[in-house]
Design a protein around this motif. Structure first.
Motif, short mmCIF file in Angstrom:
data_model
loop_
_atom_site.label_atom_id
_atom_site.label_comp_id
_atom_site.label_asym_id
_atom_site.label_seq_id
_atom_site.Cartn_x
_atom_site.Cartn_y
_atom_site.Cartn_z
N THR A 50 -46.45 18.90 11.17
CA THR A 50 -45.89 19.72 12.25
C THR A 50 -46.58 19.40 13.57
O THR A 50 -45.92 19.31 14.62
N SER A 51 -47.89 19.20 13.54
CA SER A 51 -48.64 18.87 14.76
C SER A 51 -48.27 17.49 15.29
O SER A 51 -48.12 17.29 16.49
N ILE A 52 -48.11 16.53 14.39
CA ILE A 52 -47.73 15.18 14.81
C ILE A 52 -46.37 15.20 15.51
O ILE A 52 -46.18 14.62 16.59
N LEU A 53 -45.43 15.90 14.92
CA LEU A 53 -44.07 15.93 15.47
C LEU A 53 -43.99 16.79 16.73
O LEU A 53 -43.16 16.54 17.60
N SER A 54 -44.88 17.77 16.84
CA SER A 54 -44.97 18.52 18.10
C SER A 54 -45.44 17.61 19.22
O SER A 54 -44.99 17.71 20.36
N THR A 55 -46.35 16.70 18.89
CA THR A 55 -46.83 15.73 19.87
C THR A 55 -45.69 14.81 20.29
O THR A 55 -45.51 14.52 21.49
N LEU A 56 -44.90 14.34 19.35
CA LEU A 56 -43.78 13.46 19.67
C LEU A 56 -42.72 14.19 20.50
O LEU A 56 -41.98 13.55 21.26
N SER A 57 -42.65 15.50 20.36
CA SER A 57 -41.66 16.27 21.11
C SER A 57 -41.97 16.32 22.61
O SER A 57 -41.22 16.93 23.37
N LEU A 58 -43.06 15.67 23.01
CA LEU A 58 -43.31 15.51 24.44
C LEU A 58 -42.14 14.84 25.13
O LEU A 58 -41.92 15.00 26.33
N ALA A 59 -41.39 14.05 24.35
CA ALA A 59 -40.25 13.34 24.93
C ALA A 59 -39.23 14.31 25.52
O ALA A 59 -38.41 13.93 26.36
N GLY A 243 -50.44 19.19 28.18
CA GLY A 243 -51.59 20.07 28.01
C GLY A 243 -51.46 20.94 26.78
O GLY A 243 -52.44 21.19 26.07
N GLY A 244 -50.23 21.41 26.49
CA GLY A 244 -50.02 22.22 25.30
C GLY A 244 -50.30 21.46 24.02
O GLY A 244 -50.87 21.99 23.08
N VAL A 245 -49.92 20.19 23.99
CA VAL A 245 -50.20 19.35 22.83
C VAL A 245 -51.71 19.15 22.66
O VAL A 245 -52.26 19.27 21.57
N PHE A 246 -52.39 18.85 23.76
CA PHE A 246 -53.84 18.67 23.70
C PHE A 246 -54.54 19.94 23.24
O PHE A 246 -55.56 19.89 22.55
N SER A 247 -53.98 21.10 23.62
CA SER A 247 -54.64 22.37 23.33
C SER A 247 -54.33 22.91 21.95
O SER A 247 -55.11 23.67 21.38
N ASN A 248 -53.18 22.52 21.38
CA ASN A 248 -52.76 23.12 20.11
C ASN A 248 -52.60 22.09 18.99
O ASN A 248 -53.35 22.12 18.01
N SER A 249 -51.66 21.18 19.15
CA SER A 249 -51.36 20.24 18.07
C SER A 249 -52.54 19.34 17.74
O SER A 249 -52.79 19.02 16.58
N VAL A 250 -53.28 18.92 18.77
CA VAL A 250 -54.39 18.01 18.55
C VAL A 250 -55.48 18.67 17.69
O VAL A 250 -56.16 18.00 16.92
N ASP A 251 -55.64 19.98 17.81
CA ASP A 251 -56.64 20.69 17.00
C ASP A 251 -56.44 20.40 15.51
O ASP A 251 -57.39 20.05 14.80
N ASN A 252 -55.22 20.56 15.05
CA ASN A 252 -54.93 20.33 13.63
C ASN A 252 -55.14 18.88 13.24
O ASN A 252 -55.62 18.58 12.13
N MET A 253 -54.78 17.96 14.12
CA MET A 253 -54.96 16.54 13.81
C MET A 253 -56.44 16.17 13.74
O MET A 253 -56.85 15.36 12.91
N VAL A 254 -57.24 16.76 14.61
CA VAL A 254 -58.69 16.51 14.59
C VAL A 254 -59.30 17.07 13.30
O VAL A 254 -60.14 16.43 12.66
#
Length: 518
Positions: A50-59, A243-254
């Motif tokens: 879910t976090s990976i695809l949230s990051t891709l949704s930057l598009a 910024g939202g991706v860095f603040s939320n989705s990246v947490d789970n990936m880390v």
């Protein structure tokens, strides 16, 4: 067109809360079944993908948010030609975005193993790539099956219709999903059913929007002036999405990359509760956003500022109460739900709740900012905050990991708090006040500190009362029920004692009393 702001807001809030309740209870049941029938690893993979695809949704760039913000004005003016042109623009944009996400998502497949620290310990029946592809398909469906028409309901402040459609589809398909997991233990069938439910929902939204808003059609094109305005807003919303991706989705990936998907599952169990509460609270202030946008277009700044102070007080009472309940009930709830082995250290819990409070306490102000569509002025805030969070994430998780993987989560949450408290929240307040209200934010900030101080004292008193029940020798289930009753009553009594003579309380009381009489 003057929208029936209060009437629509009440409908949106009521049906939105019904929908959120269903979307909290049903996934909770499904999550519990997955944990007990399949294992924590599946929950961890859910969160990671879910976090990976949230990051891709930057598009997406924030097309829908920008379009809705612009549409508020033209809905008020009843300018159907421009509304149609904007809807046509977002329809075309969604097709491009869906294609980009699909291609980018496929490019991520070779790197999936690198994102999982404990890949070798995953069960043999987990096909990482099949699960990921099903998640990817579910993500892009909305872009290809008429998802752009959600913006029409939002602009006309009729989110209640969306909520009802969502509730019906969720209830129907959840029965099949629960059967697939509880009886057949087939995770892949469960994912396919999620995809089918998403398709059905989008087709229903498409059909109902055509019947309900006959005057809105995806035709025409926006002129150069509107393109210029849209480009400016899109630039700001895109920065916000990064910024939202860095603040939320990246947490789970880390967490997955450094600690593994099992620890990620424990971590997201807590955030499932937090997210559930946030989704309910978001329903409240998002339901107000179209009305706020309409008010901004028609009312004075002084009137809107007074309303914001009033709504902020009411919302912070709710946020503070939720924070106190989580601080007291989190550990016994997790123990009853998934077992004591899944309980995180108290320090992690404290930081998770603090992060929830910091993010949510300024939500009303953020709603005004979004309704004002001042993303251009705010364009660098989320980017800077997200970057700070990302850098601190990696540094702090490595520092705290030496004390154990559970304690490494302190670094994850602490980095988010630092970014929110020192960058995102004060920046957002300054932009809103400098751009629209044209006055100092000192009074507003003073109120926020007052509410936080009152919440801390309230938690201390309520916590003492709740802890007193531990000495009664009650079984876990009875102790949890009694503590729930204490949290339901005591914090609200204490808040009343704190606030009953204050100006925000008296104005909120008058506002609620007037609405009840009507």
């Amino acid at each position: 067109m003057i929208l029936e702001r209060t009437k629509n807001a009440k409908k949106n809030i009521f049906w939105g809360l019904i929908n959120k309740t269903v979307k909290i209870v049903v996934p909770f049941i499904i999550r519990t079944i997955i944990i007990y029938k399949l294992g924590e690893e599946y929950i961890g993979l859910n969160s990671l993908f879910t976090s990976i695809l949230s990051t891709l949704s930057l598009a997406e760039l924030g097309f829908d948010t920008a379009i809705v913000a612009i549409m508020y004005r033209y809905v008020a003016d009843e300018d159907n030609d421009i509304i149609n042109a904007l809807v046509n623009f977002i329809r075309k944009a969604y097709l491009w975005v869906g294609s980009i996400i699909l291609i980018a998502g496929c490019c991520c497949i070779p790197f999936l193993k690198l994102m999982i620290n404990d890949y070798e310990s995953l069960p043999n029946d987990i096909n990482l790539y099949v699960i990921y592809l099903l998640f990817l398909i579910n993500t892009v469906i909305t872009y290809f099956f008429g998802g752009y028409r959600n913006s029409i309901f939002e602009a006309y402040q009729r989110q209640d219709i969306l909520s009802n459609l969502n509730t019906g589809v969720t209830l129907l398909f959840s029965l099949f999903q629960i059967y697939a997991l509880a009886v057949s233990h087939n995770y892949y069938v469960y994912l396919v059913l999620i995809i089918l439910s998403n398709i059905v929902l989008n087709l229903l939204v498409y059909y109902v929007s055509i019947r309900r808003f006959r005057n809105v059609k995806p035709v025409g094109s926006i002129d150069n002036e509107q393109k210029k305005e849209l480009k400016k807003i899109l630039y700001g919303t895109f920065m916000g999405k990064i910024g939202g991706v860095f603040s939320n989705s990246v947490d789970n990936m880390v967490v997955s990359a450094f600690l593994g998907v099992t620890i990620l599952a424990y971590y997201t169990n807590y955030y499932y509760v937090v997210t559930a509460l946030q989704s309910i609270l978001v329903t409240i202030y998002i339901s107000l956003q179209a009305g706020i946008g309409n008010s901004i277009a028609l009312e004075t700044k002084e009137k809107n500022y007074k309303d914001m102070i009033k709504f902020t007080f009411m919302f912070n009472w709710i946020v503070g109460w939720c924070s106190i309940c989580m601080m007291i009930l989190f550990q016994p709830f997790i123990k009853l739900w998934v077992g004591k082995n899944a309980i995180l250290p108290y320090a992690v819990q404290l930081l998770i709740v603090l992060d929830f409070y910091i993010v949510m306490c300024g939500s009303i102000q953020g709603t005004y900012k979004n309704a004002l569509a001042i993303w251009w002025e705010d364009r660098y805030r989320c980017l800077v905050s997200g970057f700070v969070n990302l850098v601190l994430n990696v540094i702090l998780v490595l520092i705290f990991r030496q004390y154990g993987y559970m304690y490494a989560l302190i670094g994850i949450v602490l980095s988010t708090i630092i970014a929110d408290l020192l960058v995102s929240t004060p920046w957002s307040i300054k932009v809103t006040f400098d751009t629209y209200f044209k006055k100092s934010a000192k009074e507003y900030i003073r109120y926020l500190f007052l509410y936080f101080f009152a919440t801390c004292i309230n938690y201390f008193i309520t916590g003492l009362i709740a802890n007193g029940t531990k000495n009664l020798g009650l079984v876990d289930e009875v102790y949890f029920v009694i503590t729930c009753l204490i949290c339901l009553v005591v914090p609200n009594i204490i808040y009343y004692i704190f606030y009953f003579r204050t100006k925000p309380f008296l104005e909120a009381k008058q506002f609620i009393t007037t609405r009840i009489r009507k």
